[in-house]
Scaffold this motif. Structure first.
Motif, mmCIF file in Angstrom:
data_model
loop_
_atom_site.group_PDB
_atom_site.id
_atom_site.type_symbol
_atom_site.label_atom_id
_atom_site.label_comp_id
_atom_site.label_asym_id
_atom_site.label_seq_id
_atom_site.Cartn_x
_atom_site.Cartn_y
_atom_site.Cartn_z
ATOM 1 N N ASN A 1 20.576 37.807 -7.596
ATOM 2 C CA ASN A 1 19.471 38.493 -8.292
ATOM 3 C C ASN A 1 18.591 37.492 -9.044
ATOM 4 O OD1 ASN A 1 20.166 41.091 -7.562
ATOM 5 N ND2 ASN A 1 21.277 41.552 -9.456
ATOM 6 N N ASP B 1 19.447 43.983 -7.579
ATOM 7 C CA ASP B 1 18.112 44.177 -8.152
ATOM 8 C C ASP B 1 17.304 45.068 -7.194
ATOM 9 O OD1 ASP B 1 15.423 43.920 -8.801
ATOM 10 O OD2 ASP B 1 15.603 41.797 -9.348
ATOM 11 N N GLU C 1 24.841 39.084 -8.986
ATOM 12 C CA GLU C 1 24.015 38.722 -10.153
ATOM 13 C C GLU C 1 23.391 37.335 -9.975
ATOM 14 O OE1 GLU C 1 26.808 39.550 -13.218
ATOM 15 O OE2 GLU C 1 26.491 41.711 -12.944
#
Ligand code: NDP
Length: 317
Positions: free
Chosen positions: A86, A114, A83
């Motif tokens: 991303n 992503d 994350e």
């Protein structure tokens, strides 16, 4: 007449030069594509692959970073890393080196990447784009297979292509790419009856099985193109003998190396196929080098797509 042996090392080097030129062009606009590689634990093969990917990134001029995590890493920890990557603007590609340790939910990790940064092309969004012929990120090894065919001027449209292997990483996307390029495609697996007979119908035969030398001469139509994706480490001298012991094959150097090292890397295609096929990719030096070259290409492609600019010319759009 023996098969033309396709030089994957040379082809990969051409692709890397093209990618490097594109990266130089992008630098003039202040953009440097970035690749982040995640390596969990100490799997020796994974460590070698990651080293190769980081080295190639540096050579073509990508920004790259490597994130090592211990064998004990949890799904939550890895999700948080993904994350973070991303969100970071300077990272265009995220690669999670597989396999992940057993306690980690690999599917969850891959789903968290992503899709616009999914340079391995494994996210279901990219799988969907591929199967509906929309622009997206295509898995590197199958993309390399198509580049080999295109750069060798081997026609695909209208040809019978047989893919042995149906994994999400190689077999299925290779079949989809061949179908998108207008081949008539048959996908085989461990439950396919009369595999040699099915394979013998192929003008283009792609072997992605993971069994040393399984595709013997009787699987191949004379003159067919045979793409060997398999990478198998052979340590058993009896298997080495079965593959390289025939009088037809000049195994001298390879035999010396095998004795010295105690192992050798072989494909899924038996060396005797060189006497039947029209063109053949060797192992090592065939599909393998293309995989890393296509990863470099995918990172540039991801950087361009995310910025809404046109993607550099390559067979895999
Ligand atoms: P998987 O093990 O995920 O898939 C193997 C496939 O082969 C399966 O679909 C399996 O069928 C099929 N298969 C196995 N045995 C037989 C058999 N006896 N007859 C017919 N089909 C069979 O492997 P991957 O797709 O990940 O990899 C395949 C090979 O490619 C491996 O050697 C791997 O190392 C290599 N590889 C090379 C890369 C490169 O850069 N050159 C990159 C990635 C992989 P079923 O589904 O029925 O079990």
């Amino acid at each position: 007449m023996p098969a033309k042996i396709i030089d994957g090392v040379k082809m990969a080097s051409e692709i890397r030069s093209e990618v490097a030129a594109e990266i130089k062009k992008m630098a003039r606009t202040g953009v440097r594509p970035g690749l982040a590689v995640i390596l969990v634990g100490h799997n020796p093969a994974s460590e070698i692959y990651v080293r190769g990917k980081v080295k190639a990134s540096n050579e073509v001029g990508l920004y790259s970073e490597q994130h090592n995590r211990p064998e004990t890493a949890t799904t939550t920890e890895l999700l948080s890393l993904v994350e973070d990557l991303n969100r970071r603007e300077e990272i265009d590609g995220i690669l999670v080196q597989l396999p992940l340790p057993a306690q980690v939910d690999s599917k969850k990790i891959l789903m968290a990447v992503d899709p616009t940064k999914d340079v391995d092309g494994f996210h279901p969004v990219n799988v969907g784009f591929l199967s509906t012929q929309r622009p997206g990120l295509v898995p590197c090894t199958p993309a390399g297979v198509i580049e080999i065919l295109r750069r060798s001027n081997i026609p695909i449209a209208g040809q019978n292509a047989v893919v042995v292997g149906r994994s999400d990483i190689v077999g299925k996307p290779a079949a989809m790419l061949l179908l998108n390029a207008n081949a008539t495609v048959t996908v085989c697996h461990s439950k396919t009856p009369d595999l040699p007979g099915v394979c013998r119908r192929a003008d283009i035969l792609v072997a992605a099985i993971g069994r040393a030398g399984m595709i013997t001469g009787d699987f191949v139509k004379p003159g067919a193109t045979v793409i060997d994706v398999g990478m198998n480490k052979v340590t058993d001298p009896a298997v080495f003998q079965r593959l390289f012991g025939g009088r037809l094959y000049k195994s001298g150097k390879r035999e010396e190396a095998f004795r010295a090292k105690g192992s050798t890397l072989v494909g899924d295609v038996h060396p005797e196929v060189a006497e039947v096929a029209g063109a053949l990719t060797p192992v090592p030096g065939g599909v393998g080098p293309l995989t890393i070259a296509m990863l470099m290409y995918n990172t540039v492609k991801a950087a361009k797509m995310r910025r809404g600019s046109s993607v550099p010319e390559m067979s895999i759009k």
